[in-house]
Design a protein around this motif. Structure first.
Motif, PDB file in Angstrom:
ATOM      1  N   ILE A  70       0.814  -1.217   0.000  1.00  0.00           N
ATOM      2  CA  ILE A  70       0.000   0.000   0.000  1.00  0.00           C
ATOM      3  C   ILE A  70       0.849   1.269   0.000  1.00  0.00           C
ATOM      4  CG2 ILE A  70      -2.007  -1.112   1.053  1.00  0.00           C
ATOM      5  CD1 ILE A  70      -1.146   0.184   3.728  1.00  0.00           C
ATOM      6  N   ASP A  71       2.134   1.144  -0.313  1.00  0.00           N
ATOM      7  CA  ASP A  71       3.031   2.302  -0.229  1.00  0.00           C
ATOM      8  C   ASP A  71       2.655   3.428  -1.186  1.00  0.00           C
ATOM      9  OD1 ASP A  71       3.849   0.870  -2.474  1.00  0.00           O
ATOM     10  OD2 ASP A  71       5.984   1.218  -2.119  1.00  0.00           O
ATOM     11  N   ASP A  72       1.942   3.115  -2.268  1.00  0.00           N
ATOM     12  CA  ASP A  72       1.498   4.154  -3.201  1.00  0.00           C
ATOM     13  C   ASP A  72       0.220   4.849  -2.725  1.00  0.00           C
ATOM     14  OD1 ASP A  72       3.599   3.523  -4.885  1.00  0.00           O
ATOM     15  OD2 ASP A  72       2.391   2.202  -6.143  1.00  0.00           O
ATOM     16  N   LEU A  73      -0.417   4.296  -1.681  1.00  0.00           N
ATOM     17  CA  LEU A  73      -1.713   4.799  -1.222  1.00  0.00           C
ATOM     18  C   LEU A  73      -1.640   5.578   0.084  1.00  0.00           C
ATOM     19  CD1 LEU A  73      -3.759   1.541  -1.901  1.00  0.00           C
ATOM     20  CD2 LEU A  73      -3.521   3.531  -3.403  1.00  0.00           C
ATOM     21  N   THR A  74      -0.572   5.381   0.848  1.00  0.00           N
ATOM     22  CA  THR A  74      -0.464   6.004   2.163  1.00  0.00           C
ATOM     23  C   THR A  74       0.999   6.176   2.555  1.00  0.00           C
ATOM     24  OG1 THR A  74      -1.122   5.838   4.497  1.00  0.00           O
ATOM     25  CG2 THR A  74      -0.591   3.784   3.371  1.00  0.00           C
ATOM     26  N   VAL A  75       1.249   7.084   3.468  1.00  0.00           N
ATOM     27  CA  VAL A  75       2.604   7.260   3.996  1.00  0.00           C
ATOM     28  C   VAL A  75       2.770   6.525   5.326  1.00  0.00           C
ATOM     29  CG1 VAL A  75       2.956   9.473   2.857  1.00  0.00           C
ATOM     30  CG2 VAL A  75       2.022   9.420   5.175  1.00  0.00           C
ATOM     31  N   VAL A  76       1.715   5.892   5.805  1.00  0.00           N
ATOM     32  CA  VAL A  76       1.731   5.226   7.102  1.00  0.00           C
ATOM     33  C   VAL A  76       2.641   3.998   7.108  1.00  0.00           C
ATOM     34  CG1 VAL A  76       0.294   4.035   8.807  1.00  0.00           C
ATOM     35  CG2 VAL A  76      -0.557   6.075   7.670  1.00  0.00           C
ATOM     36  N   THR A  77       2.611   3.204   6.049  1.00  0.00           N
ATOM     37  CA  THR A  77       3.390   1.974   5.959  1.00  0.00           C
ATOM     38  C   THR A  77       3.519   1.559   4.498  1.00  0.00           C
ATOM     39  OG1 THR A  77       3.666  -0.240   6.911  1.00  0.00           O
ATOM     40  CG2 THR A  77       1.439   0.357   6.197  1.00  0.00           C
ATOM     41  N   ASP A  78       4.356   0.578   4.243  1.00  0.00           N
ATOM     42  CA  ASP A  78       4.529   0.074   2.884  1.00  0.00           C
ATOM     43  C   ASP A  78       3.663  -1.164   2.611  1.00  0.00           C
ATOM     44  OD1 ASP A  78       6.412   2.065   2.508  1.00  0.00           O
ATOM     45  OD2 ASP A  78       8.110   0.747   2.945  1.00  0.00           O
ATOM     46  N   ASP A 102      -9.598  -5.828   3.843  1.00  0.00           N
ATOM     47  CA  ASP A 102      -9.354  -6.333   2.490  1.00  0.00           C
ATOM     48  C   ASP A 102      -9.999  -5.405   1.459  1.00  0.00           C
ATOM     49  OD1 ASP A 102      -9.834  -8.579   4.554  1.00  0.00           O
ATOM     50  OD2 ASP A 102      -8.594  -9.575   3.048  1.00  0.00           O
ATOM     51  N   LYS A 103     -11.223  -4.971   1.730  1.00  0.00           N
ATOM     52  CA  LYS A 103     -11.930  -4.062   0.826  1.00  0.00           C
ATOM     53  C   LYS A 103     -11.383  -2.638   0.934  1.00  0.00           C
ATOM     54  CE  LYS A 103     -16.478  -2.400  -0.500  1.00  0.00           C
ATOM     55  NZ  LYS A 103     -17.906  -2.385  -0.196  1.00  0.00           N
ATOM     56  N   LEU A 104     -11.096  -2.205   2.162  1.00  0.00           N
ATOM     57  CA  LEU A 104     -10.576  -0.859   2.379  1.00  0.00           C
ATOM     58  C   LEU A 104      -9.290  -0.627   1.586  1.00  0.00           C
ATOM     59  CD1 LEU A 104     -10.727   1.835   3.987  1.00  0.00           C
ATOM     60  CD2 LEU A 104      -9.292   0.724   5.704  1.00  0.00           C
ATOM     61  N   TRP A 105      -8.423  -1.637   1.537  1.00  0.00           N
ATOM     62  CA  TRP A 105      -7.145  -1.523   0.826  1.00  0.00           C
ATOM     63  C   TRP A 105      -7.172  -2.253  -0.521  1.00  0.00           C
ATOM     64  CZ3 TRP A 105      -4.352   2.262   2.358  1.00  0.00           C
ATOM     65  CH2 TRP A 105      -4.375   2.650   3.697  1.00  0.00           C
ATOM     66  N   ALA A 106      -8.347  -2.383  -1.110  1.00  0.00           N
ATOM     67  CA  ALA A 106      -8.488  -3.090  -2.388  1.00  0.00           C
ATOM     68  C   ALA A 106      -7.696  -2.432  -3.521  1.00  0.00           C
ATOM     69  CB  ALA A 106      -9.963  -3.190  -2.772  1.00  0.00           C
ATOM     70  N   ASP A 107      -7.393  -1.142  -3.402  1.00  0.00           N
ATOM     71  CA  ASP A 107      -6.594  -0.466  -4.426  1.00  0.00           C
ATOM     72  C   ASP A 107      -5.106  -0.781  -4.292  1.00  0.00           C
ATOM     73  OD1 ASP A 107      -8.833   0.682  -5.524  1.00  0.00           O
ATOM     74  OD2 ASP A 107      -8.603   2.584  -4.457  1.00  0.00           O
ATOM     75  N   GLY A 108      -4.733  -1.430  -3.206  1.00  0.00           N
ATOM     76  CA  GLY A 108      -3.351  -1.862  -3.030  1.00  0.00           C
ATOM     77  C   GLY A 108      -3.071  -3.065  -3.914  1.00  0.00           C
ATOM     78  N   THR A 109      -1.827  -3.495  -3.910  1.00  0.00           N
ATOM     79  CA  THR A 109      -1.412  -4.647  -4.712  1.00  0.00           C
ATOM     80  C   THR A 109      -1.244  -5.853  -3.806  1.00  0.00           C
ATOM     81  OG1 THR A 109      -0.212  -3.172  -6.199  1.00  0.00           O
ATOM     82  CG2 THR A 109       0.346  -5.510  -6.299  1.00  0.00           C
ATOM     83  N   GLU A 110      -2.064  -6.882  -4.032  1.00  0.00           N
ATOM     84  CA  GLU A 110      -1.912  -8.091  -3.237  1.00  0.00           C
ATOM     85  C   GLU A 110      -0.665  -8.833  -3.702  1.00  0.00           C
ATOM     86  OE1 GLU A 110      -4.361 -12.031  -1.748  1.00  0.00           O
ATOM     87  OE2 GLU A 110      -5.460 -10.373  -2.665  1.00  0.00           O
ATOM     88  N   ILE A 111       0.176  -9.188  -2.756  1.00  0.00           N
ATOM     89  CA  ILE A 111       1.442  -9.850  -3.044  1.00  0.00           C
ATOM     90  C   ILE A 111       1.244 -11.357  -2.952  1.00  0.00           C
ATOM     91  CG2 ILE A 111       3.851 -10.129  -2.315  1.00  0.00           C
ATOM     92  CD1 ILE A 111       3.157  -7.302  -3.371  1.00  0.00           C
ATOM     93  N   GLU A 112       1.637 -12.046  -3.996  1.00  0.00           N
ATOM     94  CA  GLU A 112       1.566 -13.504  -4.001  1.00  0.00           C
ATOM     95  C   GLU A 112       2.741 -14.052  -3.207  1.00  0.00           C
ATOM     96  OE1 GLU A 112      -0.909 -15.321  -5.399  1.00  0.00           O
ATOM     97  OE2 GLU A 112      -1.879 -13.423  -5.946  1.00  0.00           O
TER      98      GLU A 112
END
Length: 118
Positions: free
Chosen positions: A27-35, A102-112
């Motif tokens: 989620i690093d592209d979505l927030t500065v809180v964490t990667d 899971d839905k809140l961060w749905a714009d993040g990239t799920e890592i396999e």
């Protein structure tokens, strides 16, 4: 250790303790809180605490790193461990469904990752 490596190690620790539905989300592209966030579910409040304890113990033992912040140990429904580049969320099933990260961060990239991979 980089956030991705730490996330995969944490997912491995959770897997060894039989956590359910483990996810790593970048989620690093979505927030500065964490990667990265790692989300997992325990089947009971006892397992939720046990999973969080295992992550805390193993990250300290193997990497010498302690969480900057811990939340939720009192309720054992949602325990958060903040490792700065990685935030771990361990949920009781009803809490995971209710808060739906899971839905809140749905714009993040799920890592396999492979189960059993550390």
């Amino acid at each position: 250790m980089k956030g991705l490596e730490l996330s995969k190690k944490i997912a491995g620790y959770l897997d060894t303790k039989k956590a359910k539905d483990i996810k790593i989300i970048k989620i690093d592209d979505l927030t500065v809180v964490t990667d990265y966030i790692v989300i997992a579910t325990g089947t009971s409040t006892t397992q939720v605490k046990s999973l969080a304890d295992e992550v805390d113990f193993m990250v300290d033992k193997e990497l010498g790193k302690q969480p900057a912040r811990v939340e939720g140990y009192e309720s054992k429904n949602w325990i958060l461990l903040d490792y700065e580049t990685v935030i771990v969320h361990v949920f009781h099933p009803q809490a995971r469904e209710y808060y739906n990260l899971d839905k809140l961060w749905a714009d993040g990239t799920e890592i396999e990752f492979e189960l059993g991979e550390e």
